[in-house]
Design a protein around this motif. Structure first.
Motif, mmCIF file in Angstrom:
data_model
loop_
_atom_site.group_PDB
_atom_site.id
_atom_site.type_symbol
_atom_site.label_atom_id
_atom_site.label_comp_id
_atom_site.label_asym_id
_atom_site.label_seq_id
_atom_site.Cartn_x
_atom_site.Cartn_y
_atom_site.Cartn_z
ATOM 1 N N PHE A 1 -19.075 -24.015 39.082
ATOM 2 C CA PHE A 1 -18.757 -23.760 40.483
ATOM 3 C C PHE A 1 -18.268 -25.012 41.216
ATOM 4 O O PHE A 1 -18.142 -25.010 42.437
ATOM 5 C CB PHE A 1 -19.957 -23.139 41.188
ATOM 6 C CG PHE A 1 -20.163 -21.703 40.787
ATOM 7 C CD1 PHE A 1 -19.475 -20.687 41.414
ATOM 8 C CD2 PHE A 1 -21.020 -21.377 39.734
ATOM 9 C CE1 PHE A 1 -19.639 -19.365 41.022
ATOM 10 C CE2 PHE A 1 -21.198 -20.060 39.342
ATOM 11 C CZ PHE A 1 -20.495 -19.049 39.977
ATOM 12 N N PHE B 1 -24.673 -17.132 47.354
ATOM 13 C CA PHE B 1 -23.241 -17.021 47.093
ATOM 14 C C PHE B 1 -22.577 -16.245 48.218
ATOM 15 O O PHE B 1 -23.161 -15.309 48.765
ATOM 16 C CB PHE B 1 -23.002 -16.308 45.753
ATOM 17 C CG PHE B 1 -21.659 -16.594 45.146
ATOM 18 C CD1 PHE B 1 -21.382 -17.829 44.600
ATOM 19 C CD2 PHE B 1 -20.671 -15.632 45.137
ATOM 20 C CE1 PHE B 1 -20.137 -18.106 44.049
ATOM 21 C CE2 PHE B 1 -19.426 -15.893 44.587
ATOM 22 C CZ PHE B 1 -19.160 -17.136 44.040
ATOM 23 N N ILE C 1 -24.523 -22.142 40.007
ATOM 24 C CA ILE C 1 -25.031 -21.198 40.996
ATOM 25 C C ILE C 1 -26.535 -21.393 41.142
ATOM 26 O O ILE C 1 -27.232 -21.776 40.190
ATOM 27 C CB ILE C 1 -24.689 -19.751 40.595
ATOM 28 C CG1 ILE C 1 -24.732 -18.827 41.827
ATOM 29 C CG2 ILE C 1 -25.620 -19.232 39.489
ATOM 30 C CD1 ILE C 1 -24.058 -17.495 41.619
ATOM 31 N N SER D 1 -15.143 -20.704 41.066
ATOM 32 C CA SER D 1 -15.570 -21.044 39.704
ATOM 33 C C SER D 1 -14.414 -20.931 38.712
ATOM 34 O O SER D 1 -13.307 -20.510 39.059
ATOM 35 C CB SER D 1 -16.715 -20.127 39.265
ATOM 36 O OG SER D 1 -16.210 -18.876 38.801
ATOM 37 N N THR E 1 -24.068 -25.111 45.942
ATOM 38 C CA THR E 1 -24.555 -25.708 44.699
ATOM 39 C C THR E 1 -25.598 -26.773 45.035
ATOM 40 O O THR E 1 -25.706 -27.226 46.179
ATOM 41 C CB THR E 1 -23.423 -26.378 43.895
ATOM 42 O OG1 THR E 1 -22.911 -27.495 44.652
ATOM 43 C CG2 THR E 1 -22.291 -25.394 43.594
ATOM 44 N N VAL F 1 -16.385 -14.230 41.900
ATOM 45 C CA VAL F 1 -16.593 -15.645 41.584
ATOM 46 C C VAL F 1 -15.283 -16.416 41.441
ATOM 47 O O VAL F 1 -15.293 -17.644 41.285
ATOM 48 C CB VAL F 1 -17.406 -15.806 40.273
ATOM 49 C CG1 VAL F 1 -18.761 -15.123 40.398
ATOM 50 C CG2 VAL F 1 -16.632 -15.252 39.067
#
Length: 306
Positions: A120, A92, A141, A101, A62, A97
């Motif tokens: 995230f 990523f 993201i 997240s 991030t 995810v």
């Protein structure tokens, strides 16, 4: 019994003679191939790269992590990439995810807009077990384009995560090359993957213009050549080896193996190195790159000892 022992000794002698002859023959006929040094590797080493942006101190991949790692003067970032449903390249690691997240599902089944809505920083915990970045505007993201453009002075080590046999995996080598050249980032990116096929596919587009890492099979071949005494036969196809530190693999971080890689102009890189003394030991042996979850630790090492 004596005849049996005699036969064994004779067979061993023959085998030794054959092995010795093979070694001499290959030594005389093989020409060592040394890699030309790509622009990516022409800065002063050692390189300190923040693993996923420095996932030990901020939510991985991030803006929060990349900004904080930059505060600690890292040379760059070690990142992973995947392709979204609408064929955008995002920074990523996981196929799903869920772990990082507040959402669920495969990255390849979601559009960039859908991914941008997720938090995230949701699961990240600090040393006290708190969730300080839930809902943070920068816990989002990041696309590879955004990363390259936002940190123009940083080196970026890119690991292709999508498997070669998947649809997104078949597209990402060419899409990655197009993006890198569009942004003029050829000299500050390194492209690698655990999948040798992905590196080979990318090289079909890049040729010898962009620095490449080695896949698992290439590393195994190099270790075998080195360990059996046939290192003169090894033909490198990568500019760096990024090697794990794990029990049972002492050869990978031995002084001899690092020297072997250096003799071929292959940069020896190690991940994930999170202890100061271990970082220092590897650097003293000649390690070119240290990938760490904790850029704060590497910062103190480099300022205190280098």
């Amino acid at each position: 019994m004596k005849n049996c022992i005699k036969k064994v000794l004779t067979a061993a002698g023959v085998a030794g003679a054959v092995f010795g002859g093979l070694w001499i023959g290959t030594k005389l006929t093989s020409e060592t191939q040394v890699r030309s040094i790509k622009p990516f590797f022409r800065r002063r080493s050692p390189y300190i790269l923040a693993h996923r942006g420095g996932m030990g101190i901020r939510p991985e991949h991030t803006k929060l992590s990349f900004d904080k790692a930059s505060d600690f003067n890292v040379d760059g970032f070690e990142i992973d990439i995947r392709m979204t449903k609408d064929e955008e390249i995002v920074v990523f690691h996981d196929a799903y995810v869920d772990r990082t997240s507040n959402g669920a599902g495969r990255v390849s089944n979601m559009t960039l807009d859908e991914l941008k809505k997720l938090d995230f920083g949701y699961h990240f915990r600090d040393v006290e077990g708190n969730h300080p970045y839930r809902g943070d505007k920068d816990a989002k993201i990041v696309t590879l384009r955004e990363l390259i453009e936002s940190y123009p002075d940083k080196l970026i080590n890119i690991d292709i995560k999508d498997k070669p046999e998947t649809y997104e995996g078949s597209l990402i080598p060419s899409a990655l090359y197009r993006l890198i050249t569009e942004l003029g980032a050829e000299d500050r990116v390194l492209v690698t993957s655990f999948f040798d096929d992905q590196i080979s596919r990318f090289k079909l587009y890049s040729g010898d213009t962009i620095a490449l890492g080695a896949g698992e099979n290439q590393v195994k071949n190099a270790v075998l050549s080195y360990s059996t005494g046939f290192k003169h036969m090894y033909k490198p196809n990568a500019d760096t080896f990024q090697l794990p530190l794990k029990p049972g693999t002492p050869t990978l971080y031995s002084q001899g193996f690092i020297n072997f890689l250096q003799s071929l102009n292959i940069a020896a890189g190690y991940w994930v190195v999170n202890e100061m003394d271990q970082m220092d030991e590897l650097i003293q042996k000649g390690a070119h790159t240290i990938v760490t979850d904790y850029p704060d630790i590497s910062y103190y090492l480099m300022n205190e000892r280098y």
